[in-house]
Motif scaffolding. Structure first.
Motif, PDB file in Angstrom:
ATOM      1  N   VAL A  51       0.873  -1.250  -0.025  1.00 46.77           N
ATOM      2  CA  VAL A  51      -0.079   0.071   0.050  1.00 46.77           C
ATOM      3  C   VAL A  51       1.045   1.324   0.083  1.00 46.77           C
ATOM      4  N   ILE A  52       0.610   2.203  -0.884  1.00 49.73           N
ATOM      5  CA  ILE A  52       1.497   3.394  -0.838  1.00 49.73           C
ATOM      6  C   ILE A  52       0.332   4.603  -0.210  1.00 49.73           C
ATOM      7  N   LEU A  53       1.337   5.184   0.682  1.00 52.81           N
ATOM      8  CA  LEU A  53       0.641   6.197   1.365  1.00 52.81           C
ATOM      9  C   LEU A  53       1.093   7.821   0.807  1.00 52.81           C
ATOM     10  N   ASN A  54       0.415   8.679   1.352  1.00 54.26           N
ATOM     11  CA  ASN A  54       1.031  10.200   0.802  1.00 54.26           C
ATOM     12  C   ASN A  54       2.416  10.490   1.359  1.00 54.26           C
ATOM     13  N   MET A  55       2.735   9.837   2.858  1.00 48.03           N
ATOM     14  CA  MET A  55       3.993  10.405   3.032  1.00 48.03           C
ATOM     15  C   MET A  55       4.605   8.938   3.700  1.00 48.03           C
ATOM     16  N   ARG A  56       5.753   9.014   4.107  1.00 59.46           N
ATOM     17  CA  ARG A  56       6.452   8.061   4.398  1.00 59.46           C
ATOM     18  C   ARG A  56       6.248   7.316   5.719  1.00 59.46           C
ATOM     19  N   THR A  57       6.254   6.060   6.076  1.00 62.72           N
ATOM     20  CA  THR A  57       5.972   5.206   7.281  1.00 62.72           C
ATOM     21  C   THR A  57       7.363   4.970   7.726  1.00 62.72           C
ATOM     22  N   MET A 105      -2.963  -9.795  19.201  1.00 61.48           N
ATOM     23  CA  MET A 105      -4.004 -10.538  19.339  1.00 61.48           C
ATOM     24  C   MET A 105      -4.974 -10.645  18.176  1.00 61.48           C
ATOM     25  N   GLU A 106      -4.820 -10.011  17.271  1.00 62.42           N
ATOM     26  CA  GLU A 106      -5.330 -10.166  15.904  1.00 62.42           C
ATOM     27  C   GLU A 106      -4.501 -10.218  14.633  1.00 62.42           C
ATOM     28  N   ALA A 107      -4.563 -11.382  14.010  1.00 61.72           N
ATOM     29  CA  ALA A 107      -3.505 -11.728  13.269  1.00 61.72           C
ATOM     30  C   ALA A 107      -3.285 -10.744  12.111  1.00 61.72           C
ATOM     31  N   PHE A 108      -4.418 -10.414  11.497  1.00 59.36           N
ATOM     32  CA  PHE A 108      -4.419  -9.358  10.330  1.00 59.36           C
ATOM     33  C   PHE A 108      -4.231  -8.147  10.539  1.00 59.36           C
ATOM     34  N   VAL A 109      -4.169  -7.704  11.703  1.00 59.63           N
ATOM     35  CA  VAL A 109      -4.253  -6.098  11.999  1.00 59.63           C
ATOM     36  C   VAL A 109      -2.834  -5.433  12.417  1.00 59.63           C
ATOM     37  N   PHE A 110      -2.345  -4.302  11.669  1.00 57.32           N
ATOM     38  CA  PHE A 110      -1.114  -3.745  12.066  1.00 57.32           C
ATOM     39  C   PHE A 110      -1.375  -2.332  12.014  1.00 57.32           C
ATOM     40  N   THR A 111      -0.464  -1.526  12.790  1.00 61.78           N
ATOM     41  CA  THR A 111      -0.574  -0.040  12.841  1.00 61.78           C
ATOM     42  C   THR A 111       0.828   0.230  12.485  1.00 61.78           C
ATOM     43  N   PHE A 120      -7.620  -5.557   3.652  1.00 59.82           N
ATOM     44  CA  PHE A 120      -8.372  -4.639   2.927  1.00 59.82           C
ATOM     45  C   PHE A 120      -7.482  -3.505   3.186  1.00 59.82           C
ATOM     46  N   LEU A 121      -6.549  -3.322   2.347  1.00 60.34           N
ATOM     47  CA  LEU A 121      -5.477  -1.938   2.352  1.00 60.34           C
ATOM     48  C   LEU A 121      -6.315  -0.952   1.674  1.00 60.34           C
ATOM     49  N   GLU A 122      -7.034  -1.115   1.211  1.00 60.10           N
ATOM     50  CA  GLU A 122      -8.104   0.209   0.174  1.00 60.10           C
ATOM     51  C   GLU A 122      -7.852   1.253   1.264  1.00 60.10           C
ATOM     52  N   SER A 123      -8.410   0.974   2.590  1.00 60.59           N
ATOM     53  CA  SER A 123      -8.625   2.114   3.515  1.00 60.59           C
ATOM     54  C   SER A 123      -8.263   1.678   4.875  1.00 60.59           C
ATOM     55  N   PRO A 124      -7.634   2.439   5.717  1.00 58.47           N
ATOM     56  CA  PRO A 124      -7.481   2.107   7.030  1.00 58.47           C
ATOM     57  C   PRO A 124      -8.463   1.806   7.800  1.00 58.47           C
ATOM     58  N   VAL A 125      -8.380   0.897   8.856  1.00 54.20           N
ATOM     59  CA  VAL A 125      -9.735   0.829   9.759  1.00 54.20           C
ATOM     60  C   VAL A 125      -9.799   1.780  10.728  1.00 54.20           C
ATOM     61  N   THR A 126      -8.808   2.567  11.045  1.00 53.74           N
ATOM     62  CA  THR A 126      -8.742   3.730  11.841  1.00 53.74           C
ATOM     63  C   THR A 126      -7.607   4.656  11.630  1.00 53.74           C
ATOM     64  N   LYS A 134      -9.879   7.336   3.347  1.00 55.85           N
ATOM     65  CA  LYS A 134      -9.303   7.043   2.133  1.00 55.85           C
ATOM     66  C   LYS A 134      -8.490   8.267   1.814  1.00 55.85           C
ATOM     67  N   LYS A 135      -8.224   9.559   2.121  1.00 55.09           N
ATOM     68  CA  LYS A 135      -7.500  10.623   1.834  1.00 55.09           C
ATOM     69  C   LYS A 135      -5.970  10.397   1.847  1.00 55.09           C
ATOM     70  N   HIS A 136      -5.476   9.511   2.544  1.00 53.74           N
ATOM     71  CA  HIS A 136      -4.051   9.547   2.770  1.00 53.74           C
ATOM     72  C   HIS A 136      -3.715   8.324   1.963  1.00 53.74           C
ATOM     73  N   ILE A 137      -4.378   7.382   1.238  1.00 54.67           N
ATOM     74  CA  ILE A 137      -4.159   6.062   0.663  1.00 54.67           C
ATOM     75  C   ILE A 137      -3.826   6.673  -0.825  1.00 54.67           C
ATOM     76  N   VAL A 138      -2.736   6.419  -1.447  1.00 55.89           N
ATOM     77  CA  VAL A 138      -2.441   6.725  -2.829  1.00 55.89           C
ATOM     78  C   VAL A 138      -3.007   5.439  -3.572  1.00 55.89           C
ATOM     79  N   ALA A 139      -2.594   4.439  -3.318  1.00 54.85           N
ATOM     80  CA  ALA A 139      -2.718   3.142  -4.261  1.00 54.85           C
ATOM     81  C   ALA A 139      -2.237   1.850  -3.453  1.00 54.85           C
ATOM     82  N   VAL A 140      -3.089   0.744  -3.846  1.00 50.72           N
ATOM     83  CA  VAL A 140      -2.799  -0.606  -3.452  1.00 50.72           C
ATOM     84  C   VAL A 140      -2.332  -1.448  -4.588  1.00 50.72           C
ATOM     85  N   VAL A 141      -1.367  -2.039  -4.723  1.00 48.85           N
ATOM     86  CA  VAL A 141      -0.615  -2.738  -5.478  1.00 48.85           C
ATOM     87  C   VAL A 141      -0.561  -4.417  -4.828  1.00 48.85           C
ATOM     88  N   LYS A 142      -1.030  -5.197  -5.943  1.00 43.03           N
ATOM     89  CA  LYS A 142      -0.812  -6.674  -5.494  1.00 43.03           C
ATOM     90  C   LYS A 142       0.009  -7.407  -6.414  1.00 43.03           C
TER      91      LYS A 142
END
Length: 445
Positions: free
Chosen positions: A235-241, A249-255, A270-276, A437-445
Motif C-alpha cells: 500500500v502506498i501512502l501520501n507520506m513515508r511510514t 491478538m489479531e493476526a491481520f491487524v497492524f498499525t 483490506f488495504l484500500e482504506s485503514p480501519v482507523t 481514504k484521503k491518505h491512501i495513494v494506491a494498493v498494488v498486488k
C-alpha cells in the motif's frame, strides 16, 4: 399449637475481631432509595477528580548512555530485563527491578540501527552502520572472558532494521532489500525486494509467524510471505511510514507510524482504506508498540511526547511528557502490560505507568472492591459533560498546545475551501472523500 420463633445467624452481624467493620443489613429495594442515581453521580465525579489528582505516571529515568537512545528490545522470558542501543554503537542491558545497567557492550561503530532478542531469550541480535549483523549471548561473560559476539555476519550494505521469527531460528534484516537469514548460515536464505528505495523497518507477525511487514522510504508498506519468497502486496501512502507493529491478538491487524503526524491501523486483507486513523501528534511519529492485550498501543513522536491510543479510537487517551525529554525515538510496552519504556535524544530511557493513576504494589480486598466500584461508576457516567471534561483534560507543553491550535485552524480552512469549491462547481465534480481514504495513494498486488 405452632409457635413462630425469630432465628438469626450470628455470622450475619457479629464481627470476627474488634478490628472488623460493623456489618450493616441493607435493603436493596429501589423504592427505598429515591436519590441513588444523584448519589452515584457525585461518587463518579469524585472518583474522576481523584483519578486526575493521583495521575503520576513517571516512575524513573535510566541514565547511562553517552549518546541518544536509538532502539530497544524486550527480553521474551524476563519481565525485568530490557536492552537498549545508542547512536554511538553501545548496547546496554538493564535490570528494571533494580533500575540499573547490568552490562555494557561496544557492539558497533556508528549507530546501532536495530536489535531483537531470540524467541528463547538465550541471545540477541544487533545491526549497525558498520554493515554487520552480530549475535550476542544474553548472559554476561565469565570472569576473565572477553566480551565477543557468538556470530558476526558482514554484509554488503548498511542494515537499518532486524526482527526475529517468533518460533524458529530465523531472522529478517532490512536495508536495500529484505533478507531472510538462517542463524547457522552467513548468507541469506532468500532476498525480497519491491521497488528501489531503502527499507527502514521490518517486523514478523506474532500469530501468522510466516508473514512480515516492512516500511520503505518511497512511502510503501510491503507485506511478504516467507514461504513464497515473494512480496504479497503493498500500500502506498501520501507520506513515508517510519515503522509498523502487528497486533499480538489479531493476526491481520497492524498499525503504521507515519511522517504526516498520524498513525494508521490497517487490516491486511483490506488495504484500500485503514480501519482507523489515529490523530493527535503534532510532529512525525517515529515508533509504535502494542500492549500484550492488543487493546491499546503506544506511540513515540518527534514532538517530544508519548501517547497511548485505544485501538478503535481516533484520539489518544493519555499523553506523557517531561520538561527534559527531547525527541522520543523508540518506545516499548512491557510484557506484563503495566509499564511503558521510551528512549529519547537526550540519552535517557524513561519508565512510565501504562495507567497513570494506578496504585502500585499489593492491594487489599477492600481497595480492590473500591477501585472496581469506582471504575464502574466512571464508565456509567463517562458521557456526562462535567465528568467527561475532567477525565479528558490534559496539561500540554506550550509548544504542543500552540501547534494543535494551529493545525485545527489549518484543517478548518481546508474544509471550508473544499466546501466553497463544491458549492461553486458542477454537482458531482468535487467528490466527497472520507478521512480514511484521503491518505491512501494506491494498493498494488
Amino acid at each position: 399449637m405452632r409457635v413462630k420463633v425469630l432465628s438469626r445467624n450470628p455470622d450475619d452481624y457479629v464481627r470476627e475481631t474488634k478490628l472488623d467493620l460493623q456489618r450493616v443489613p441493607r435493603n436493596y429495594d429501589p423504592a427505598l432509595h429515591p436519590f441513588e442515581v444523584p448519589r452515584e453521580y457525585t461518587r463518579a465525579l469524585n472518583a474522576t477528580k481523584l483519578e486526575r489528582v493521583f495521575a503520576k505516571p513517571f516512575l524513573s529515568s535510566l541514565d547511562g548512555h553517552r549518546d541518544g537512545v536509538n532502539c530497544m528490545a524486550k527480553h521474551p522470558k524476563s519481565l525485568s530485563t530490557v536492552l537498549s542501543g545508542a547512536c554511538d554503537g553501545e548496547v546496554k542491558i538493564w535490570n528494571l527491578t533494580k533500575r540499573q545497567c547490568i552490562r555494557t557492550i561496544q557492539a558497533h561503530e556508528g549507530f546501532v540501527r536495530g536489535m531483537c532478542a531470540r524467541f528463547c531469550g538465550t541471545s540477541f541480535f544487533t545491526v549497525g552502520d558498520d554493515k554487520t549483523v552480530k549475535q550476542w549471548k544474553m548472559e554476561s561473560p565469565e570472569y576473565g572472558e572477553e566480551e565477543e559476539p557468538i556470530h558476526t555476519i558482514l554484509g554488503k550494505t548498511v542494515y537499518t532494521g532486524i526482527d526475529h521469527h517468533w518460533k524458529e531460528p530465523v531472522f529478517a534484516t532490512c536495508g536495500h532489500q529484505v533478507d531472510i537469514w538462517d542463524e547457522q548460515r552467513t548468507s541469506p536464505m532468500c532476498s525480497m525486494t519491491w521497488g528501489f528505495d531503502s527499507i527502514s523497518s521490518v517486523k514478523f507477525n506474532p500469530i501468522e509467524t510466516y508473514l512480515l511487514g516492512s516500511c520503505a522510504s518511497d512511502r510503501n508498506i510491503v507485506l511478504y510471505d516467507m514461504r513464497k519468497s515473494t512480496p504479497l502486496k503493498k500500500v502506498i501512502l501520501n507520506m513515508r511510514t517510519n515503522t509498523l507493529c502487528w497486533n499480538p491478538m489479531e493476526a491481520f491487524v497492524f498499525t503504521a507510524a507515519n511522517e504526516d503526524y498520524n498513525l494508521y491501523t490497517f487490516d491486511m486483507r483490506f488495504l484500500e482504506s485503514p480501519v482507523t486513523v489515529h490523530m493527535d501528534h503534532v510532529s512525525a511519529v517515529l515508533d509504535v508498540d502494542y500492549s500484550p492485550t492488543g487493546k491499546e498501543f503506544v506511540s513515540a513522536s518527534f514532538d517530544k511526547s508519548v501517547r497511548i491510543f485505544p485501538v478503535d479510537k481516533g484520539h489518544s487517551r493519555e499523553v506523557y511528557h517531561t520538561k527534559r525529554m527531547q525527541h522520543v525515538i523508540t518506545v516499548k510496552w512491557t510484557s506484563d502490560s503495566k509499564y511503558i519504556l521510551c528512549g529519547s535524544d537526550e540519552m535517557n530511557i524513561r519508565l512510565w505507568k501504562a495507567n497513570a493513576s494506578e496504585k502500585l504494589g499489593v492491594l487489599t480486598p477492600r481497595e480492590k472492591a473500591a477501585m472496581n466500584y469506582n471504575q464502574k461508576l466512571k464508565e456509567k457516567f463517562q458521557y456526562h459533560p462535567q465528568i467527561r471534561r475532567i477525565a479528558q483534560h490534559r496539561h500540554l507543553p506550550k509548544s504542543i498546545f500552540c501547534q494543535i491550535k494551529e493545525q485545527r485552524i489549518m484543517r478548518e480552512a481546508r474544509r471550508r475551501k473544499e466546501l466553497n469549491r463544491r458549492k461553486h462547481s458542477k454537482p458531482g465534480s468535487v467528490p466527497f472523500v472520507s478521512e480514511r481514504k484521503k491518505h491512501i495513494v494506491a494498493v498494488v498486488k
